[in-house]
Design an enzyme around this catalytic site. Structure first.
Site, PDB file in Angstrom:
ATOM      1  N   SER A 144       0.848  -1.192   0.000  1.00 51.60           N
ATOM      2  CA  SER A 144       0.000   0.000   0.000  1.00 51.60           C
ATOM      3  C   SER A 144       0.883   1.241   0.000  1.00 51.60           C
ATOM      4  CB  SER A 144      -0.893   0.008   1.248  1.00 51.60           C
ATOM      5  OG  SER A 144      -1.535   1.253   1.421  1.00 51.60           O
ATOM      6  N   TYR A 157      -2.716  -1.093  10.405  1.00 52.11           N
ATOM      7  CA  TYR A 157      -2.735  -1.430   8.975  1.00 52.11           C
ATOM      8  C   TYR A 157      -1.487  -0.909   8.278  1.00 52.11           C
ATOM      9  CZ  TYR A 157      -3.938  -1.286   4.041  1.00 52.11           C
ATOM     10  OH  TYR A 157      -3.909  -1.433   2.674  1.00 52.11           O
TER      11      TYR A 157
END
Length: 268
Positions: A144, A157
């Site tokens: 990400s 996360y």
């Protein structure tokens, strides 16, 4: 069509939605046989029927919950039993949880670390020896843009995705001499179910400049085929990820915190 993995087998985790579905479709269009895994078997079976009919490829389905520590071994055992050699491993499965750490359910955080980190490492460790033995093989790990900085309110996360990026980059250099390629795909906000699952759909930062899952999938597969160790999807995402290196880390975290802070009155 003919792609780099035509006639070979690819394993795609998290193949029931979003980028996972897009990766499966892109590979199927290039003639790649597929093993699809995710929790939702009905979705996998529907996708398998669609892809096998449209592209005349073989598609196998194995439902598994990668939050369970024994799931990677079960997936591996399934492909062994089917006598399937995986030439392309796509570690796509992952999820987030939005909110202040003290308000998020503990088990959800632990499951996130297992799916986003533990299962990625475990599956790679299981399939890598055969790739090294045959001196060919590819691993794509979906990380990400959050991999590049601390992000308050999705801090766990972001930390798991930093693990994915560093794991991929280190492993890429480690196995390159043996003919195996490893690449981390770093998308930004993408049109998928991710934000809804994470409870992040109301956050303005999560809705800006969304890319399609199809575009992200193509970027990742092309980068892997080109031998890159990581790729950031989208020019704006690339500039954002790298420009933060010029700013003190604490300032970057403060700016991200303002972007992701829950709206007034939001219990998150």
């Amino acid at each position: 069509m003919s792609g780099p993995w035509a006639g070979k087998w690819a394993l795609v985790t998290g193949a029931s939605a979003g980028i996972g579905v897009a990766l499966a479709r892109e590979l199927a269009a290039g003639g790649t046989n597929l093993v699809l895994t995710a929790r939702r078997k009905e979705r996998l079976e529907k996708l398998a029927q669609e892809l096998s009919s449209a592209h005349k490829i073989r598609v196998e389905v194995f439902a598994a919950d990668l939050a369970q520590t024994d799931a990677p071994q079960q997936v591996f055992a399934y492909t062994l039993a089917k006598n399937i050699t995986i030439d392309l491993l796509i570690n796509n499965a992952g999820f987030g949880a939005y909110g202040a750490l003290a308000t998020v359910e503990t088990q959800r955080l632990l499951d996130m670390v297992q799916v986003n980190c533990g299962a990625v490492m475990h599956l790679t460790r299981l399939y890598l020896p055969q790739m090294l033995k045959q001196r060919r093989g590819d691993v794509l790990i979906v990380a990400s843009t959050a991999s590049f900085q601390a992000v308050p309110f999705i801090s766990t996360y972001a930390a798991t995705k930093a693990f994915d990026l560093l794991f991929a980059e280190g492993l890429a250099e480690e196995v390159k001499p043996q003919g195996v390629r490893v690449c981390a795909l770093c998308p930004g906000s993408t049109e998928s179910e991710f934000n809804e699952v994470a409870g992040q759909s109301g956050v303005a930062a999560s809705r800006k400049n969304r890319e399609t899952a199809e575009k992200v999938a193509r970027v990742g597969l092309r980068a892997l085929a080109a031998g890159k160790s990581y790729v950031i999807s989208g020019v704006g995402n690339y500039l954002g990820a790298h420009s933060q290196r010029l700013v003190p880390r604490r300032v970057v975290a403060r700016i991200a915190g303002k972007m992701f802070r829950p709206p007034a009155g939001d219990p998150a």
